[in-house]
Design a protein around this motif. Sequence first.
Motif, PDB file in Angstrom:
ATOM      1  N   ARG A 271       0.871  -1.187   0.000  1.00 35.77           N
ATOM      2  CA  ARG A 271       0.000   0.000   0.000  1.00 35.77           C
ATOM      3  C   ARG A 271       0.904   1.232   0.000  1.00 35.77           C
ATOM      4  O   ARG A 271       1.792   1.366   0.845  1.00 35.77           O
ATOM      5  CB  ARG A 271      -0.915   0.014   1.218  1.00 35.77           C
ATOM      6  N   VAL A 273       1.247   5.372   0.109  1.00 34.67           N
ATOM      7  CA  VAL A 273       0.571   6.608   0.506  1.00 34.67           C
ATOM      8  C   VAL A 273       1.510   7.785   0.311  1.00 34.67           C
ATOM      9  O   VAL A 273       2.730   7.629   0.244  1.00 34.67           O
ATOM     10  CB  VAL A 273       0.084   6.551   1.976  1.00 34.67           C
ATOM     11  N   PRO A 280      -3.827   7.686  -0.104  1.00 32.71           N
ATOM     12  CA  PRO A 280      -3.364   6.643  -1.037  1.00 32.71           C
ATOM     13  C   PRO A 280      -2.888   7.249  -2.355  1.00 32.71           C
ATOM     14  O   PRO A 280      -3.429   8.265  -2.818  1.00 32.71           O
ATOM     15  CB  PRO A 280      -4.610   5.778  -1.258  1.00 32.71           C
ATOM     16  N   ASP A 308      -7.083   2.717  -3.959  1.00 34.33           N
ATOM     17  CA  ASP A 308      -6.747   2.651  -2.534  1.00 34.33           C
ATOM     18  C   ASP A 308      -5.240   2.589  -2.304  1.00 34.33           C
ATOM     19  O   ASP A 308      -4.783   2.414  -1.173  1.00 34.33           O
ATOM     20  CB  ASP A 308      -7.418   1.436  -1.884  1.00 34.33           C
ATOM     21  N   GLY A 309      -4.451   2.741  -3.391  1.00 30.10           N
ATOM     22  CA  GLY A 309      -2.995   2.742  -3.274  1.00 30.10           C
ATOM     23  C   GLY A 309      -2.384   1.366  -3.114  1.00 30.10           C
ATOM     24  O   GLY A 309      -1.198   1.260  -2.806  1.00 30.10           O
ATOM     25  N   THR A 349       3.018  -0.916   4.240  1.00 30.37           N
ATOM     26  CA  THR A 349       2.619   0.429   3.823  1.00 30.37           C
ATOM     27  C   THR A 349       3.879   1.274   3.714  1.00 30.37           C
ATOM     28  O   THR A 349       4.684   1.324   4.644  1.00 30.37           O
ATOM     29  CB  THR A 349       1.645   1.064   4.824  1.00 30.37           C
TER      30      THR A 349
END
Length: 746
Positions: A271, A273, A280, A308-309, A349
């Motif tokens: 993910r 960001v 995202p 949503d990334g 992330t």
Amino acid sequence: MKSNTGIASGSSRTATEVSCASLMTGVVLFLASWLLLVGAGCASSKPQVRQGGPRAEPLMLELGSYLQPFEQSGQPVTYYDSIKGDQVFDGLPFRISGQALLFGRASVESRGESHPKSLENIPIGRKFDQLDLIHYAKWPDTDGNVIAKIRLNYADGSHREFPIVYGGHVRDWKRFISEEREVMTDTNSKICWRGPGSRLGRQTTTRLFKSVFANPRPDKLVKSMDVVSTEQQACYGLIAATVADNDPTRRSPPPIAWMKDQPFDGQLRVRVVDQDTGKPVPSVAGRAYLIFPDDDRGYSPVFYTGEDGSGVVRYPTGQLKSVLLELSRDGYTGKQISWQSGSIPEMVTTRLKAGTPGEIGGVVVNDAGQPVPDAHVTFSQFNFGDTEGESTHIASLATRTDAHGRWVLRGIPKGFQDFGVNIQHTNFPRTSFVTEHPAEHGLTGQLVASVDFWAEKAVLQLSGGCSLTGTVRLSPKQPATNATIFVGIDRYAAGVVRATTDAQGNFTLKNLRPAENYFTISAPGREPEFLTLTITKTNEPLDLTLKPGRLIKGRVTGRFGNPIPGVEISFSGLSELENNPNYFKGRTLEWSTKTDEAGRFEWESAPQKAFGLDISKPGFMARRWETVPAETRDEIIVHLAPPLRIRGLVKDEETGQPIAHFTVTPGLPNAADPHAPNLQNGLVRGFSGGQYDLSYESPLFISSTPHDFVFQFAADGYLPFLSPPFKAGEGEVVFDVALKRFSLAR
């Protein structure tokens, strides 16, 4: 008088009949139009047969002006030597003499290589039923992506296009172990040739694909054909093309079998960001470089993050040594993240920094200060001091100098310091330039201040290359035809220079560095010569007579004396140069072979001096630098052992409970201090659940002296544990470890 329905007066059909007839006519026309459109874009449809007239002979399309030599990174490759020339596939002729590569983003980002975005007006000038292509892709892409389009240009001005689909018609020209599956979706596409692999990735094969496309308008004259890149990750490569009429009697041999699927049972969800906002970031391109034991490696297909990334990397659990993930998107500074096996998370992330990238530039000049146009400029990135497995990722940017020698490279994070550029030009030796920080770390190249690069005022001066002519002979009166002259420090190094002698044994070498150069001269049946010559602006012609070579015969067997076919044998270097401090070991001789069904091999051009051989095959422990003494004349017998596999349990010494997370680092024993081994930190592997399993098919160090393996086990809160030595040919070993907790004395 005519009726409103368009039916002539006097017709006996009723209005209802007329209405039904019109409806049926419309349906037929709609279906015909739909089928025509489907046929134009579907490779698996059967060729339509033109009505009447004799069949014309197949026509091999002339691609000569569009083709480039079979090369990789500017160096010739020999994978396709066995099929060069006129070949027959599925009863049709094809002319294979080079490759026509189209633009793909991965080639620019990873190698700094760019290719044309289209090939236009390939002449055809006839009617035909089917178009047969020999082709491939270079670099992996996502299955289902259209990487190129084939456009037929008809004489009446109309056009029809066929999509080239990755995973449908073609895949990467190399089948790396990192490719999950080989099967393709188009039923009229198949592998038509499979060849040897490459040195990077011992379990690779090279391959070519053949696809058949039905001409949707076989009764129309086709004037020409265009091939257009869609500018995806993969480059499209066209090798040969033939048009033909459909012939039901033409026989096709069974297709080459697909290789089995790789068990990609692991998933890493990524993910991305924004570093400042935490929101995202969609459309980030992610590409994972999967590294397996024994240095098998390859890129996985590219993924793109959604709204949503998030994106997903698939990989085979329990098989990897490490994963290197590259993330990039316009408007952000790219990033690369690495994990060792056993420490690959299920989800991560990461943050990318938004910002407008900067640009560097300058001018390329010769010794006289005059600009050098059309020089190839490529960007080199170095990372020093990055921590926690993360570092900046910058695409391998490339450009060419303009008529005034000027160049600019865009897409570099502003203020970045750890970089250099390489300059290549046909009239000059390849030259590297580096900034201050890389130079301080010992990287070679001419020093140029980073502030000059960022001000676009960097002056990159190329020294004119030197030339050398000469003659190679088999005897004083017999020239050596097709002898090879190789100039460079290693056959795998960049910037090497090669030449081949003509019918009179003469050669000319250009773009040599005005310095000490290493020459290797070889010819079949002759002993290779290894020379060190200082090249200047003026050089006397070289006149060299090669002596007869030494015939070496060998046999490779397993531990029980059984012959092993298909073992790769190559030249490692001269024994007297094995410990040469300047890295030149004579590994410039481009000779290799494989053992036959009886496990035997021969080499009629071996040096009279002692030398080393590299002997390897997947599934066995390789012998790196197997010494062949100068006096050897008898058959050499080499035994290959199974790979070293070491596995076991790692527990807490006091509780006996499995240790949740730990690492294992291989190394070499240190005879001077057994407690201070030479650990290979770049090969550390992470494990979890109290179990580990390691396999090695190659020694850690290339040497004529066999080296044992040692392993250091470490975990947070525990003292490291060093294993006893294990022989490289020891086979399978079960070795359990108990780690002792670490506590500070009070």
